[in-house]
Design an enzyme around this catalytic site. Structure first.
Site, PDB file in Angstrom:
ATOM      1  N   ASN A 135      90.661  74.387 153.033  1.00  0.00           N
ATOM      2  CA  ASN A 135      91.737  73.471 152.656  1.00  0.00           C
ATOM      3  C   ASN A 135      91.534  72.830 151.286  1.00  0.00           C
ATOM      4  OD1 ASN A 135      94.029  71.431 153.459  1.00  0.00           O
ATOM      5  ND2 ASN A 135      92.261  70.153 152.922  1.00  0.00           N
ATOM      6  N   SER A 182      99.985  78.397 148.673  1.00  0.00           N
ATOM      7  CA  SER A 182     101.049  77.501 148.217  1.00  0.00           C
ATOM      8  C   SER A 182     102.268  78.341 147.857  1.00  0.00           C
ATOM      9  CB  SER A 182     100.594  76.707 146.988  1.00  0.00           C
ATOM     10  OG  SER A 182     101.689  76.072 146.343  1.00  0.00           O
ATOM     11  N   TYR A 225      96.829  77.276 138.864  1.00  0.00           N
ATOM     12  CA  TYR A 225      97.023  76.988 140.292  1.00  0.00           C
ATOM     13  C   TYR A 225      97.734  78.141 140.995  1.00  0.00           C
ATOM     14  CZ  TYR A 225      98.338  74.277 144.453  1.00  0.00           C
ATOM     15  OH  TYR A 225      98.498  73.816 145.741  1.00  0.00           O
ATOM     16  N   ALA A 226      98.814  78.624 140.400  1.00  0.00           N
ATOM     17  CA  ALA A 226      99.573  79.720 141.011  1.00  0.00           C
ATOM     18  C   ALA A 226      98.721  80.975 141.137  1.00  0.00           C
ATOM     19  CB  ALA A 226     100.831  80.005 140.191  1.00  0.00           C
ATOM     20  N   ALA A 227      97.918  81.245 140.126  1.00  0.00           N
ATOM     21  CA  ALA A 227      97.060  82.430 140.171  1.00  0.00           C
ATOM     22  C   ALA A 227      96.052  82.335 141.312  1.00  0.00           C
ATOM     23  CB  ALA A 227      96.334  82.596 138.831  1.00  0.00           C
ATOM     24  N   LYS A 272      96.312  80.534 144.085  1.00  0.00           N
ATOM     25  CA  LYS A 272      96.963  80.542 145.393  1.00  0.00           C
ATOM     26  C   LYS A 272      97.507  81.931 145.741  1.00  0.00           C
ATOM     27  CE  LYS A 272      96.001  76.337 146.423  1.00  0.00           C
ATOM     28  NZ  LYS A 272      95.013  76.065 147.498  1.00  0.00           N
TER      29      LYS A 272
END
Length: 246
Positions: free
Chosen positions: A89, A141, A154-156, A158
């Site tokens: 988490n 996400s 962050y996108a990479a 997730k």
């Protein structure tokens, strides 16, 4: 008591979604390892859990440090003798547009959100193989599925979590280990609280359920995937996002 006598490690459990998950798992009978970089916050969660009879210990962990992760696993086995559930988490953001994102901001997010998930999962696998059973749940996400402005790092990470989840589900499904991911939408946490109210209003307007999620929405998804109810669920990325990306 869907998790009676099972032992769960939850990283990033000192606040937000992880804290809610610790309470949820404890109330369902699990032994909970409240693992967080902020040991004081983790200890506060354990103290609160003790008030309703939860069985939990607080453990300091830096998921980006392999030796720290290994120590967390050793403490868990020493205290409870087994590891039935891992919830990856812990996560951070360090947002910036691509041309302004520093190498340091990129690496910091990758180290926690992606490498940390790798370290934690790799560390618990031997014990789960020994038991021929286990549940691994990692937090992705909607940004990792659809991308988001200012969140290259962050996108990479997730998106990478989903890729690792599917790979591990194939590697270990035949060994009794279920590996799944949860894909939260916009959840009311300290991270989202930094977003301007007018932006939050716009978010709410495009979510079919017309509200942001709350930590309990995600904790319940973790609980389902951690329980025997999800024994035939493997390699999935469960969206808990109010339908924002239908």
């Amino acid at each position: 008591m869907r998790l009676q006598d099972k032992t769960a490690i939850i990283t990033g459990a000192g606040n937000g979604i992880g804290k809610e998950a610790a309470f949820t798992f404890g109330k369902e009978g699990a032994n909970v390892v409240v693992a967080d970089y902020n040991l004081e916050a983790a200890e506060k969660v354990v103290a609160d859990m003790n008030e309703f009879g939860g069985n939990a210990i607080a453990v300091h962990v830096n998921v980006a440090d392999q030796s720290s992760v290994q120590k967390m696993v050793e403490q868990t086995i020493q205290q409870f003798g087994r590891i039935d559930i891992l919830v990856n988490n812990a996560g951070i953001t360090s947002d910036a547009m691509l041309y302004k994102m520093t190498p340091e901001a990129w690496q910091k997010v990758v180290d926690v959100n992606l490498t940390g998930v790798f370290y934690c999962t790799q560390a618990v696998i031997p014990k789960m193989l020994e038991q021929s059973k286990g549940k691994i749940i990692s937090t992705s996400s909607v940004s990792g599925v659809y991308g988001n402005v200012g969140q290259t790092n962050y996108a990479a990470t997730k998106a990478g979590v989903i890729g690792m989840t599917k790979s591990w589900a194939k590697e270990y499904g035949g060994k009794g280990i279920n590996v799944n991911a949860v894909v939260p939408g916009f959840i009311e946490t300290d991270m989202v609280a930094k977003v301007p109210e007018n932006v939050l209003d716009k978010m709410r307007s495009i979510i079919p359920l017309q509200r942001l999620g709350n930590p309990a929405d995600i904790a319940k998804a973790y609980l389902y995937l951690a329980s025997d109810d999800a024994d035939y669920v493997n390699g999935t990325a469960l969206h808990v996002d109010g339908g924002i990306m239908m």
